[in-house]
Motif scaffolding. Structure first.
Motif, PDB file in Angstrom:
ATOM      1  N   GLU A  67      46.992  37.938  43.378  1.00 31.80           N
ATOM      2  CA  GLU A  67      47.783  38.766  42.460  1.00 31.80           C
ATOM      3  C   GLU A  67      49.074  39.518  42.761  1.00 31.80           C
ATOM      4  O   GLU A  67      49.778  39.807  41.613  1.00 31.80           O
ATOM      5  CB  GLU A  67      46.697  39.221  41.645  1.00 31.80           C
ATOM      6  CG  GLU A  67      46.056  38.327  41.391  1.00 31.80           C
ATOM      7  CD  GLU A  67      44.650  38.824  40.012  1.00 31.80           C
ATOM      8  OE1 GLU A  67      44.790  39.745  40.301  1.00 31.80           O
ATOM      9  OE2 GLU A  67      44.075  38.065  39.348  1.00 31.80           O
ATOM     10  N   GLU A  68      49.359  40.427  43.459  1.00 33.57           N
ATOM     11  CA  GLU A  68      50.120  41.290  43.742  1.00 33.57           C
ATOM     12  C   GLU A  68      51.787  40.635  43.812  1.00 33.57           C
ATOM     13  O   GLU A  68      52.463  41.095  43.335  1.00 33.57           O
ATOM     14  CB  GLU A  68      49.596  42.639  44.829  1.00 33.57           C
ATOM     15  CG  GLU A  68      50.697  43.673  44.565  1.00 33.57           C
ATOM     16  CD  GLU A  68      50.433  44.833  45.644  1.00 33.57           C
ATOM     17  OE1 GLU A  68      50.980  45.145  46.423  1.00 33.57           O
ATOM     18  OE2 GLU A  68      49.339  45.105  45.785  1.00 33.57           O
TER      19      GLU A  68
ATOM     20  N   LEU B 152      52.137  36.508  34.391  1.00 32.05           N
ATOM     21  CA  LEU B 152      52.408  38.249  34.006  1.00 32.05           C
ATOM     22  C   LEU B 152      51.166  38.334  33.712  1.00 32.05           C
ATOM     23  O   LEU B 152      50.161  39.694  34.036  1.00 32.05           O
ATOM     24  CB  LEU B 152      53.514  38.710  33.777  1.00 32.05           C
ATOM     25  CG  LEU B 152      54.044  38.265  34.834  1.00 32.05           C
ATOM     26  CD1 LEU B 152      55.882  39.012  34.695  1.00 32.05           C
ATOM     27  CD2 LEU B 152      53.934  39.538  36.112  1.00 32.05           C
TER      28      LEU B 152
ATOM     29  N   ALA C  12      52.274  38.579  41.082  1.00 33.89           N
ATOM     30  CA  ALA C  12      53.746  39.583  39.906  1.00 33.89           C
ATOM     31  C   ALA C  12      54.907  39.365  40.268  1.00 33.89           C
ATOM     32  O   ALA C  12      55.726  39.752  39.652  1.00 33.89           O
ATOM     33  CB  ALA C  12      52.195  40.740  39.740  1.00 33.89           C
TER      34      ALA C  12
ATOM     35  N   ILE D 152      47.738  37.965  34.793  1.00 30.53           N
ATOM     36  CA  ILE D 152      47.005  38.884  35.982  1.00 30.53           C
ATOM     37  C   ILE D 152      46.881  39.875  35.641  1.00 30.53           C
ATOM     38  O   ILE D 152      45.563  40.499  34.973  1.00 30.53           O
ATOM     39  CB  ILE D 152      48.541  38.506  36.944  1.00 30.53           C
ATOM     40  CG1 ILE D 152      48.590  36.886  37.628  1.00 30.53           C
ATOM     41  CG2 ILE D 152      48.299  40.037  37.646  1.00 30.53           C
ATOM     42  CD1 ILE D 152      49.900  37.242  38.689  1.00 30.53           C
TER      43      ILE D 152
ATOM     44  N   GLU E 255      58.132  39.003  38.557  1.00 29.80           N
ATOM     45  CA  GLU E 255      58.892  39.937  37.799  1.00 29.80           C
ATOM     46  C   GLU E 255      60.481  39.907  38.008  1.00 29.80           C
ATOM     47  O   GLU E 255      61.174  39.602  37.687  1.00 29.80           O
ATOM     48  CB  GLU E 255      58.467  40.625  38.490  1.00 29.80           C
ATOM     49  CG  GLU E 255      57.140  41.556  37.248  1.00 29.80           C
ATOM     50  CD  GLU E 255      56.215  42.918  38.805  1.00 29.80           C
ATOM     51  OE1 GLU E 255      56.913  43.320  38.994  1.00 29.80           O
ATOM     52  OE2 GLU E 255      55.724  43.072  37.339  1.00 29.80           O
TER      53      GLU E 255
END
Length: 167
Positions: free
Chosen positions: A34-35, A58, A38, A61, A42
């Protein structure tokens, strides 16, 4: 969102980069990162600040990680970024419903249905909001519409039965 209509060399390069970065985010999300996902979404927004699907992802998440206000912000940005895409409105409606914002949830679900008459999740979500607020006739109608889209839905069948008992 306008970019796909432009045909210059720089526009073609930007479209390819945008698609690649967004696809990387989806791949990372599928892998459970997920990091990383994301960060990719972004970056997608750095390339194209109004990319509705990056905003929706986003938001998902953030929602999954119990950051409801942040999720709402992403979903609210996604809907005007692509006002003809029902998914953002369904997600926004669902989040508002979880947060107890029934009128906002109902409005978002109704907008999703306006955009996509086959938005099963919007019909069920709206029916659940109407049930919670005691509008049983409205809930019966919306569960019935959900069953027109998905006749095998156990959720819609159970909801319809429950709502009918309250009439």
């Amino acid at each position: 969102y306008g970019l796909q209509k432009r045909a210059g060399a720089a526009d073609t390069y930007l479209r390819r980069a945008l698609n690649r970065v967004y696809a990387d985010g989806l791949s990372l999300l599928d892998q459970g990162d997920e990091e990383g996902a994301a960060a990719a979404f972004e970056h997608t927004l750095e390339l194209f600040p109004r990319h509705p699907l990056a905003l929706v992802r986003l938001g998902e998440i953030a929602r999954k990680n119990d950051r409801q206000e942040e999720a709402a912000s992403f979903f609210e940005k996604a809907t005007p970024a692509n006002p003809n895409h029902s998914e953002g409105f369904v997600r926004l409606g669902s989040l508002h419903a979880e947060m107890g914002r029934d009128s906002e949830a109902a409005a978002a679900y109704r907008r999703a249905i306006e955009l996509n008459a086959n938005a099963y999740d919007a019909y069920v979500g709206l029916a659940e909001v109407l049930s919670r607020t005691g509008n049983w006739a409205g809930a019966v109608a919306e569960y019935g519409k959900a069953l027109l889209v998905n006749p095998e839905s156990a959720v819609a069948k159970a909801g319809l039965e429950r709502a009918r008992k309250q009439l």
